[in-house]
Design a protein around this motif. Sequence first.
Motif: not given
Length: 752
Positions: A61-77
């Motif tokens: 659960y991430w209190g941020k969000m990805d605005m199109g750069q794939g940052t959420d995938l980096g967090c998943a990694q």
Amino acid sequence: MTIQLNRRTLLASAGALTVAVVLPGASARAAVFGADKRPPLDPRNLSSYITVNADGSVVAYWGKMDMGQGTDLGCAQMVAEELDLPVAKVSIDQGDSGTSVNQGGASGSTGIQMGGVALASAAAEARYQLVAMASKHLNVPAEELTVTDGVVHARSDANKKVSYGELIGGRFFDTQLEWNKQIGNALFVKGQGQRKKPADYKVIGTSPARRDVAPKVMGTIDYVVDIKVPGMVHARVIRPPVAGAEPVTVDEASVKNIPGVQIVREKAFLAVLAPREYDAVKAARDLKVIWSDAKPPFPDQNKLYDHIRNAPVVAKGGDKDVGDVDATFASAARVIEATYEWPFQSHASMGPACAVIEMGQGEATLYTGSQKPHFAGEGAAAMLNLPKEKVRGIWVPGPGSYGRNDAGDAVADAALIARLTGKSVRVIGTRQDGTGWDPKGPASVHKARAAVDKDGNIIAWDFASKGFSRLDVSSNESATADTLAGQAIGVPLKPTNVFNTPEESYRFTAKRKTWETVPPLLDRGSPLRGAHLRDPLGPQLHFASESFIDEIAFATNQDPVAFRLKHLAEPRDIAVVKAAAEKAGWQPRTSARKQVSGEIARGQGIAYAQRSGTRSAIVAEVEVNLKTGKVWGRKFTVAHDCGVIINPRQLTATIEGNVVQGMSRAIWEEVKFDDKNVTSVDWQTYPILDMTEAPETIDVVLINRPELAPSGAGESSMRPLAAAVANAIYDATGLRLRQAPFTPDRLKAGLA
């Protein structure tokens, strides 16, 4: 078995979805660990960050969000790495104040460097707790256990094993973490579990494919404009023709024939709403309004920079002086000076902002494309006169955002209309609203001086900026004073006056960097209010400072790359400059080369910058059409150092995006206005880089430093780009451009 979920019900639920069923063929639960209900959202609760599903997959659960750069995938990694899981088994629940604690939203390139690091720390504690559970279940000491793909097993006997799903799947950690008492970007937690050492990384440093591309391409993803809630009405806000004017008379009869139309008015705020969207559009178009005779608030655009120079100073700051700057300049054999100018710029998102407020009994839900749904939810609560815990902010993909764009205003508009009518409301703007009335990146003037001794050495540096504050409107979005709706109804203003100085490591005997801010052109309800735009102040500061570095290099008969390497103090800065120059095939020069073939002049320029620990250097290769004045950025070479690299492919794509948008800002983007209002209201009057103008090549040199924490990449490579382009134009033509953007008209005028 089939589980059917209503999308609307899922979004509105108060907690996370955890499917606690035993799938066919799966082992029964090993033991009863954890809690059967998710503990309340609290930064100290491990369950606020990590849960394990029955099949052993993990939700972070991430209190941020990805605005199109794939940052959420980096967090998943990062989470997968710490939990010894394949990244495919980690999903990210992002940007929802009902499921995640407030980690600041998308802000300041902190998605990985702060938000991801906090999640990784929580994941390390989750692994520690899971191994401890497995130790009890298997009756094997924890130090004799290891984890492979989510299965804990004895090092000496792989058959002694138990999976994460068997240990706690469908239940919740009841572990407490140490919390640094910070909410927002700086939030950090830690437990007993230690993060892995870089030598043990298996997932970090790889490039799994993004998960959002296919649904976006296939059109199966929902955007904020697609949100519909029961009983929702459609609203349009009506802005004044002269900034600062207020409605005096509203002719309700002018729209009486439009079905279900309702006029909403509160002080200077005016909107129309209707059950059908097109009826709201027609009402906004047809409503007859007499506006107050407001004095046009803006200067002649051609005199904008003179206005900034002559305006009173409301705040000042800067870095601590190095050496005796004044005395060193007084003793100089020669002083070199130059002044640079940067315009107002719009976010120019692909579409105007949209927000939906769903009203309940003493509570509400906000759907927004804002970068900061937690804070935006608090802002909506303030406008609705509800406790902040009674408004849930849910991020839904929108038209894009690069700071504080018009999304925050759409939230406040919807919340105010919902409060005044008691109805669930959907607000969406027009293209004119999105470009004309969004908060703007501030205009500024930068004066640079260098003192030269009799031997041609630079002995002093003085860089002074003056401009509109970058926080006349805060990027936070929790304060109604920072919205057009709040300002229209008279909420007391709380502007912050702040600018910045260039980030670099040039070492001179004496050095001064200062800034000053000037009052806004209109303090309330302004379409030219200053706010964060991608890399706030970075492009303008470094356009000036890095252009001036080139100027003084040539003025003292030195090659621009060699001059930088001579004066840079930090090894990482030196490394990116060297890497970019070498990859681009830099040829030393001490004057503009003016390589011309027919009507095309070709040139190469370099610039570099730091940003919050990240280093970027760019070599731009441009072609200038001497007849039309048009500039094409043909090739860019970017050397980039942001510490440890989480996902090389996504980092490269992020840098490429920075280059393209940075080029757009460098050669096209400038907000135009007359004395009454902004006149840049569409793609004709506010042009951006189009596909035919995209670079032919973007070469990226990634410098990986696994021993260093990640320092962010969402904005860093935009910072030096305008200067690199300006320096390349000089190399091509001998024309030194000191005012952005570098439009065809400016080029032709300079070359005439």
